[in-house]
Scaffold this motif. Structure first.
Motif, PDB file in Angstrom:
ATOM      1  N   UNK A 226       0.829  -1.195   0.000  1.00 43.94           N
ATOM      2  CA  UNK A 226       0.000   0.000   0.000  1.00 43.94           C
ATOM      3  C   UNK A 226       0.870   1.255   0.000  1.00 43.94           C
ATOM      4  N   UNK A 227       0.277   2.360  -0.465  1.00 50.59           N
ATOM      5  CA  UNK A 227       0.912   3.666  -0.322  1.00 50.59           C
ATOM      6  C   UNK A 227      -0.198   4.693  -0.152  1.00 50.59           C
ATOM      7  N   UNK A 228       0.013   5.639   0.768  1.00 50.55           N
ATOM      8  CA  UNK A 228      -0.981   6.656   1.072  1.00 50.55           C
ATOM      9  C   UNK A 228      -0.629   7.942   0.337  1.00 50.55           C
ATOM     10  N   UNK A 229      -1.624   8.550  -0.320  1.00 50.17           N
ATOM     11  CA  UNK A 229      -1.413   9.788  -1.065  1.00 50.17           C
ATOM     12  C   UNK A 229      -1.133  10.951  -0.115  1.00 50.17           C
ATOM     13  N   UNK A 230      -0.501  12.023  -0.617  1.00 45.38           N
ATOM     14  CA  UNK A 230      -0.205  13.183   0.244  1.00 45.38           C
ATOM     15  C   UNK A 230      -1.436  13.810   0.879  1.00 45.38           C
ATOM     16  N   UNK A 231      -2.615  13.614   0.274  1.00 46.89           N
ATOM     17  CA  UNK A 231      -3.826  14.196   0.857  1.00 46.89           C
ATOM     18  C   UNK A 231      -4.365  13.401   2.042  1.00 46.89           C
ATOM     19  N   UNK A 232      -3.740  12.250   2.343  1.00 42.69           N
ATOM     20  CA  UNK A 232      -4.154  11.379   3.453  1.00 42.69           C
ATOM     21  C   UNK A 232      -5.572  10.835   3.288  1.00 42.69           C
ATOM     22  N   UNK A 270       4.355   6.084  -4.917  1.00 35.37           N
ATOM     23  CA  UNK A 270       3.921   7.289  -5.611  1.00 35.37           C
ATOM     24  C   UNK A 270       5.113   8.187  -5.906  1.00 35.37           C
ATOM     25  N   UNK A 271       4.985   9.014  -6.925  1.00 34.53           N
ATOM     26  CA  UNK A 271       5.959  10.078  -7.130  1.00 34.53           C
ATOM     27  C   UNK A 271       5.826  11.077  -5.983  1.00 34.53           C
ATOM     28  N   UNK A 272       6.847  11.903  -5.797  1.00 34.31           N
ATOM     29  CA  UNK A 272       6.864  12.824  -4.658  1.00 34.31           C
ATOM     30  C   UNK A 272       5.681  13.782  -4.673  1.00 34.31           C
ATOM     31  N   UNK A 273       5.223  14.163  -5.867  1.00 33.72           N
ATOM     32  CA  UNK A 273       4.091  15.078  -5.961  1.00 33.72           C
ATOM     33  C   UNK A 273       2.741  14.373  -5.943  1.00 33.72           C
ATOM     34  N   UNK A 309       9.593  -1.956  -4.557  1.00 31.87           N
ATOM     35  CA  UNK A 309       9.798  -0.709  -5.287  1.00 31.87           C
ATOM     36  C   UNK A 309       9.774   0.464  -4.319  1.00 31.87           C
ATOM     37  N   UNK A 310      10.637   1.448  -4.574  1.00 28.51           N
ATOM     38  CA  UNK A 310      10.632   2.684  -3.790  1.00 28.51           C
ATOM     39  C   UNK A 310      11.075   3.826  -4.687  1.00 28.51           C
ATOM     40  N   UNK A 311      10.543   5.022  -4.432  1.00 29.22           N
ATOM     41  CA  UNK A 311      10.896   6.212  -5.199  1.00 29.22           C
ATOM     42  C   UNK A 311      11.977   6.988  -4.474  1.00 29.22           C
ATOM     43  N   UNK A 312      13.024   7.357  -5.195  1.00 32.85           N
ATOM     44  CA  UNK A 312      14.117   8.108  -4.588  1.00 32.85           C
ATOM     45  C   UNK A 312      13.720   9.568  -4.392  1.00 32.85           C
ATOM     46  N   UNK A 313      13.964  10.138  -3.206  1.00 28.88           N
ATOM     47  CA  UNK A 313      13.680  11.554  -2.981  1.00 28.88           C
ATOM     48  C   UNK A 313      14.724  12.469  -3.618  1.00 28.88           C
ATOM     49  N   UNK A 314      15.818  11.896  -4.085  1.00 31.67           N
ATOM     50  CA  UNK A 314      16.901  12.693  -4.651  1.00 31.67           C
ATOM     51  C   UNK A 314      16.597  13.126  -6.077  1.00 31.67           C
ATOM     52  N   UNK A 315      16.228  12.158  -6.920  1.00 30.48           N
ATOM     53  CA  UNK A 315      16.018  12.467  -8.333  1.00 30.48           C
ATOM     54  C   UNK A 315      14.729  11.859  -8.896  1.00 30.48           C
ATOM     55  N   UNK A 316      13.910  11.263  -8.036  1.00 28.66           N
ATOM     56  CA  UNK A 316      12.659  10.681  -8.488  1.00 28.66           C
ATOM     57  C   UNK A 316      12.792   9.339  -9.165  1.00 28.66           C
TER      58      UNK A 316
END
Length: 356
Positions: A226-232, A270-273, A309-316
């Motif tokens: 699972x992954x939670x969106x920034x809007x919670x 998710x992507x950072x945005x 899988x994980x998204x890097x905060x450095x370069x996406x």
């Protein structure tokens, strides 16, 4: 209800378990920590230049991992029972976590019924194991609460989660959620966490202030990562049974969209945005990107068996492990092309990112 102290301190580990490679990483670097299962170690990768810099040794069959909010400690959980109980032999072609989940369909949260597991508390500055705690059963995935106080583990053989107080080492709570609890996610304020129960197609919503299940949401199938969106308010869940990623709107407690991922979906982020959802399909050997605004789908071949899988905060960029071979790919999030391939000591599992 508070539970009595059940943890044992393993004397001498701090002094004897040091990183196996001599290279060190600056505390200011962004790093990824990659548990490597039966290799009994955790790889440490510098996200700036995409290279392994050291290895944390001395852990046993670690699968789940999570960092404290300050990045000071890494919690890694062992998927092996440590009290002499023997899990049935694993069939060929079945991964260890899938095998553990298959034999973890019970509803009990009695520690004696599911054996004893371990979580390791690793000092990320020295790569030495600082403490080892006993927990009620083999650990699949892990999470540290937003305040850094508790380590939460899913126990597929016990039908629930355990909550360990990292200051005292005491098991604060053992909570029944459902059969085959798999993955964990938490809201930004830390007051709620979610547990996917693959055995009955539900998501348990847990109140972390009072430690009780306040709602079970049925989505069907076999929910796992699972992954939670920034809007919670939007929780994305891989449904292994249907080969889809499910969009769950938490305020309504209902599924609003299903996205085709492919056979045996696993990793999810998710992507950072929050605009793009990424997922892996082990069965189709693809990586998938969903643009959430218009629901467009892009995929690319990635073999063998793309896994966590994980998204890097450095370069996406995307960090993707393989279930079939001991390696990790760096994948471009736009083209989904492989940027780099990195050899690991073992199969990479739940990746934790330190961006301190």
């Amino acid at each position: 209800m508070k539970h009595p102290f059940r943890n044992q301190w393993f004397a001498g580990l701090t002094a004897t378990l040091l990183m196996s490679l001599s290279l060190t990483v600056s505390a200011d670097s962004s790093r990824a920590f990659i548990p490597m299962g039966k290799a009994d170690s955790v790889g440490v990768m510098d996200l700036e230049n995409h290279r392994l810099t050291s290895t944390i040794s001395g852990t046993v069959n670690t699968h789940g991992s999570a960092l404290t909010p300050d990045g000071r400690f890494l919690i890694v959980g062992s998927l092996t029972a440590h009290d002499g109980q023997k899990t049935p032999d694993r069939p060929a072609g079945v991964s260890e976590d899938e095998h553990a989940a298959h034999h973890g369909g019970g509803n009990t949260t009695d520690p004696e019924a599911s054996g004893t597991g371990r979580i390791y508390v690793v000092d990320t500055r020295t790569s030495a194991t600082d403490r080892v705690f006993e927990v009620p059963g083999p650990v699949h995935h892990a999470l540290v609460t937003k305040d850094g106080r508790y380590a939460v583990s899913t126990h597929p053989m016990g039908g629930g989660i355990s909550v360990v107080d990292l200051d005292s080492g005491e098991i604060a709570e053992v909570i029944a959620t459902g059969p085959n609890p798999n993955y964990l996610a938490t809201t930004d304020d830390g007051q709620t966490l979610f547990v996917s129960n693959a055995g009955n197609g539900t998501i348990s919503e847990v109140d972390t202030r009072n430690w009780f299940v306040k709602r079970n949401i049925r989505i069907g199938g076999a929910p796992e990562h699972m992954v939670l969106a920034p809007d919670d308010n939007h929780l994305y869940v891989n449904d292994v049974a249907s080969g889809e990623a499910v969009a769950l709107k938490l305020s309504e407690g209902s599924v609003t969209k299903r996205y085709d991922i492919g056979g045996s979906p696993h990793g999810l982020d998710l992507s950072a945005d929050g605009k793009f959802l990424f997922a892996t399909s082990q069965g189709d050997e693809t990586i998938v990107r969903i643009e959430l605004d218009n629901h467009s789908r892009k995929s690319a071949q990635l073999a063998p068996a793309p896994y966590h899988l994980a998204t890097s905060p450095v370069d996406g960029s995307l960090l993707v492990t393989s279930r079939g071979q001991p390696k990790l790919w760096i994948v471009d999030p736009e083209s989904l092309a492989i940027v780099k391939e990195i050899a690991l000591e073992g199969i990479g599992h739940q990746i934790s990112i330190d961006s301190q």
